[in-house]
Scaffold this motif. Structure first.
Motif, PDB file in Angstrom:
ATOM      1  N   ASN A 187       0.861  -1.182   0.000  1.00  0.00           N
ATOM      2  CA  ASN A 187       0.000   0.000   0.000  1.00  0.00           C
ATOM      3  C   ASN A 187       0.900   1.236   0.000  1.00  0.00           C
ATOM      4  O   ASN A 187       1.306   1.739   1.050  1.00  0.00           O
ATOM      5  CB  ASN A 187      -0.911   0.001   1.231  1.00  0.00           C
ATOM      6  N   VAL A 188       1.204   1.714  -1.200  1.00  0.00           N
ATOM      7  CA  VAL A 188       2.216   2.753  -1.343  1.00  0.00           C
ATOM      8  C   VAL A 188       1.745   4.067  -0.739  1.00  0.00           C
ATOM      9  O   VAL A 188       2.519   4.785  -0.098  1.00  0.00           O
ATOM     10  CB  VAL A 188       2.601   2.916  -2.827  1.00  0.00           C
ATOM     11  N   GLN A 189       0.474   4.415  -0.902  1.00  0.00           N
ATOM     12  CA  GLN A 189      -0.016   5.671  -0.350  1.00  0.00           C
ATOM     13  C   GLN A 189       0.092   5.683   1.173  1.00  0.00           C
ATOM     14  O   GLN A 189       0.524   6.679   1.772  1.00  0.00           O
ATOM     15  CB  GLN A 189      -1.477   5.889  -0.776  1.00  0.00           C
ATOM     16  N   ARG A 190      -0.299   4.575   1.798  1.00  0.00           N
ATOM     17  CA  ARG A 190      -0.182   4.494   3.248  1.00  0.00           C
ATOM     18  C   ARG A 190       1.288   4.502   3.674  1.00  0.00           C
ATOM     19  O   ARG A 190       1.654   5.105   4.686  1.00  0.00           O
ATOM     20  CB  ARG A 190      -0.873   3.237   3.756  1.00  0.00           C
ATOM     21  N   LEU A 191       2.125   3.846   2.884  1.00  0.00           N
ATOM     22  CA  LEU A 191       3.556   3.826   3.172  1.00  0.00           C
ATOM     23  C   LEU A 191       4.143   5.227   3.089  1.00  0.00           C
ATOM     24  O   LEU A 191       4.938   5.639   3.946  1.00  0.00           O
ATOM     25  CB  LEU A 191       4.261   2.891   2.193  1.00  0.00           C
ATOM     26  N   PHE A 192       3.743   5.977   2.057  1.00  0.00           N
ATOM     27  CA  PHE A 192       4.223   7.350   1.913  1.00  0.00           C
ATOM     28  C   PHE A 192       3.843   8.201   3.128  1.00  0.00           C
ATOM     29  O   PHE A 192       4.664   8.938   3.668  1.00  0.00           O
ATOM     30  CB  PHE A 192       3.629   7.977   0.649  1.00  0.00           C
ATOM     31  N   THR A 193       2.560   8.077   3.549  1.00  0.00           N
ATOM     32  CA  THR A 193       2.095   8.863   4.692  1.00  0.00           C
ATOM     33  C   THR A 193       2.845   8.476   5.960  1.00  0.00           C
ATOM     34  O   THR A 193       3.239   9.341   6.762  1.00  0.00           O
ATOM     35  CB  THR A 193       0.587   8.666   4.890  1.00  0.00           C
ATOM     36  N   GLY A 194       3.053   7.179   6.157  1.00  0.00           N
ATOM     37  CA  GLY A 194       3.776   6.723   7.339  1.00  0.00           C
ATOM     38  C   GLY A 194       5.215   7.190   7.363  1.00  0.00           C
ATOM     39  O   GLY A 194       5.739   7.576   8.413  1.00  0.00           O
ATOM     40  N   VAL A 195       5.871   7.158   6.201  1.00  0.00           N
ATOM     41  CA  VAL A 195       7.261   7.618   6.128  1.00  0.00           C
ATOM     42  C   VAL A 195       7.335   9.110   6.423  1.00  0.00           C
ATOM     43  O   VAL A 195       8.239   9.573   7.138  1.00  0.00           O
ATOM     44  CB  VAL A 195       7.859   7.293   4.749  1.00  0.00           C
ATOM     45  N   LEU A 196       6.374   9.893   5.893  1.00  0.00           N
ATOM     46  CA  LEU A 196       6.353  11.333   6.181  1.00  0.00           C
ATOM     47  C   LEU A 196       6.141  11.586   7.670  1.00  0.00           C
ATOM     48  O   LEU A 196       6.807  12.452   8.266  1.00  0.00           O
ATOM     49  CB  LEU A 196       5.252  12.007   5.369  1.00  0.00           C
ATOM     50  N   ALA A 197       5.229  10.846   8.285  1.00  0.00           N
ATOM     51  CA  ALA A 197       4.975  11.028   9.717  1.00  0.00           C
ATOM     52  C   ALA A 197       6.206  10.660  10.535  1.00  0.00           C
ATOM     53  O   ALA A 197       6.568  11.374  11.482  1.00  0.00           O
ATOM     54  CB  ALA A 197       3.776  10.180  10.146  1.00  0.00           C
ATOM     55  N   ALA A 198       6.856   9.550  10.197  1.00  0.00           N
ATOM     56  CA  ALA A 198       8.052   9.146  10.933  1.00  0.00           C
ATOM     57  C   ALA A 198       9.176  10.150  10.744  1.00  0.00           C
ATOM     58  O   ALA A 198       9.889  10.501  11.698  1.00  0.00           O
ATOM     59  CB  ALA A 198       8.503   7.755  10.474  1.00  0.00           C
ATOM     60  N   GLY A 199       9.352  10.629   9.515  1.00  0.00           N
ATOM     61  CA  GLY A 199      10.376  11.633   9.267  1.00  0.00           C
ATOM     62  C   GLY A 199      10.108  12.920  10.021  1.00  0.00           C
ATOM     63  O   GLY A 199      11.037  13.537  10.573  1.00  0.00           O
ATOM     64  N   ALA A 200       8.835  13.336  10.089  1.00  0.00           N
ATOM     65  CA  ALA A 200       8.479  14.542  10.839  1.00  0.00           C
ATOM     66  C   ALA A 200       8.735  14.352  12.327  1.00  0.00           C
ATOM     67  O   ALA A 200       9.222  15.267  13.009  1.00  0.00           O
ATOM     68  CB  ALA A 200       7.011  14.892  10.591  1.00  0.00           C
ATOM     69  N   ALA A 201       8.425  13.176  12.862  1.00  0.00           N
ATOM     70  CA  ALA A 201       8.661  12.911  14.279  1.00  0.00           C
ATOM     71  C   ALA A 201      10.156  12.951  14.597  1.00  0.00           C
ATOM     72  O   ALA A 201      10.565  13.484  15.643  1.00  0.00           O
ATOM     73  CB  ALA A 201       8.070  11.555  14.664  1.00  0.00           C
ATOM     74  N   LEU A 202      10.984  12.392  13.713  1.00  0.00           N
ATOM     75  CA  LEU A 202      12.426  12.426  13.934  1.00  0.00           C
ATOM     76  C   LEU A 202      12.954  13.859  13.866  1.00  0.00           C
ATOM     77  O   LEU A 202      13.846  14.238  14.640  1.00  0.00           O
ATOM     78  CB  LEU A 202      13.136  11.550  12.893  1.00  0.00           C
ATOM     79  N   CYS A 203      12.417  14.648  12.941  1.00  0.00           N
ATOM     80  CA  CYS A 203      12.802  16.064  12.872  1.00  0.00           C
ATOM     81  C   CYS A 203      12.453  16.778  14.169  1.00  0.00           C
ATOM     82  O   CYS A 203      13.249  17.582  14.689  1.00  0.00           O
ATOM     83  CB  CYS A 203      12.094  16.746  11.703  1.00  0.00           C
ATOM     84  N   ALA A 204      11.256  16.509  14.689  1.00  0.00           N
ATOM     85  CA  ALA A 204      10.836  17.157  15.929  1.00  0.00           C
ATOM     86  C   ALA A 204      11.720  16.729  17.092  1.00  0.00           C
ATOM     87  O   ALA A 204      12.045  17.546  17.967  1.00  0.00           O
ATOM     88  CB  ALA A 204       9.377  16.823  16.221  1.00  0.00           C
TER      89      ALA A 204
END
Length: 306
Positions: A187-204
């Motif tokens: 599920n590429v769309q869900r994967l994209f959203t999850g990667v963005l969320a994880a990347g944002a959390a690491l940035c924070a």
């Protein structure tokens, strides 16, 4: 240069490199899986620092503030992906650069309107505010050791998730060959959203941890974003292992170089010449490192699509 000073700068470089890794890990996955250049990644670092500072001031607890900053930035990243970034996936890289740069500018102005142009103060937590003696004659700030430990734990956690879980298998497959991953039912769309969320959390997490050491101010994400892209290029696009190795190399070379190069030039050219030329030469060391790596390995040290 004394051994104590060299050890101190090496630890500072390790700490800075691990914080760069937190930024570069999400950036390299976004670039590797989505084939997207996201200049708004630095804004997530800034938003995380501001949310952490604001939540800490409101609650009086740094840990609560850091948790609120991570959750809030992750939700902001998800909203950004669902509303704007998703429309840029199929566009060319120039459109992605222009679109995400516009997001960066809007985030800067939104933060300026919400918190004003003056930097926010984020004080060191009292239990880790002082130094600790690592060996006789050498003391080091406890908080910097906490940052190093947090960075190592996150790196270990990412390694376990990516190499030992089904989600990690899908992430690695998407970074290695996105079309094949889609054909196999990911599920590429869900994967994209999850990667963005994880990347944002690491940035924070990076922004919140560095907030007490650096100024929490508008535009703080731009300069560190450049270094994060350097890390991604050195480590290899799409590779978390490459991001870790590249971040450690950049952090240590940058930090040690800023202390060693002016000292070495001072002995050769004199103090006046060294004070002017030393910082300038030290600042280009990481770019010389990147050029050397690309000369020998054009796709980076550990390319996911090698």
């Amino acid at each position: 240069m004394s051994a104590t000073l060299l050890a101190e700068q090496a630890l500072n470089g390790l700490q800075f490199g691990l914080m760069l890794f937190l930024l570069a890990a999400g950036l390299t996955l976004v670039f590797g899986i989505m084939d997207m250049i996201n200049l708004a990644h630095g804004s997530l670092y800034m938003v995380g620092a501001y949310l952490t500072a604001a939540a800490t001031q409101a609650s009086g607890s740094f840990l609560l503030g850091l948790g609120a900053g991570i959750v809030g930035t992750a939700l902001f990243g998800v909203a950004l992906e669902l509303t704007v970034l998703r429309r840029l996936y199929q566009r060319d890289h120039l459109s992605q650069v222009l679109g995400t740069f516009a997001i960066l500018l809007m985030c800067n102005e939104a933060v300026r309107m919400l918190w004003g142009p003056q930097p926010l103060m984020l004080n060191l937590p009292a239990p880790v505010a002082g130094p600790v003696e690592l060996w006789p004659g050498f003391s080091y700030p406890v908080y910097r050791l906490v940052i190093i430990a947090a960075g190592l734990l996150v790196a270990l956690g990412l390694y376990l998730v990516i190499t030992r879980t089904r989600l990690g298998m899908q992430v690695r497959a998407g970074a290695h060959h996105r079309e094949m991953a889609m054909a196999m039912g990911a599920n590429v769309q869900r994967l994209f959203t999850g990667v963005l969320a994880a990347g944002a959390a690491l940035c924070a997490l990076a922004g919140g941890l560095l907030g007490p050491l650096l100024a929490v101010q508008v535009g703080m994400g731009e300069s560190i974003l450049i270094l994060a892209f350097v890390v991604v290029v050195i480590g290899g696009i799409g590779s978390v292992r490459g991001a870790l190795v590249g971040a450690l190399l950049v952090g240590v070379v940058d930090t040690v170089g800023r202390s060693f190069v002016p000292w070495a030039l001072g002995g050769l050219l004199g103090p006046e010449a060294a004070s002017g030329a030393g910082p300038a030469l030290a600042s280009i060391l990481i770019y010389l490192l990147m050029a050397a790596v690309l000369f020998w390995k054009p796709q980076g040290l550990f390319p996911a699509r090698g």
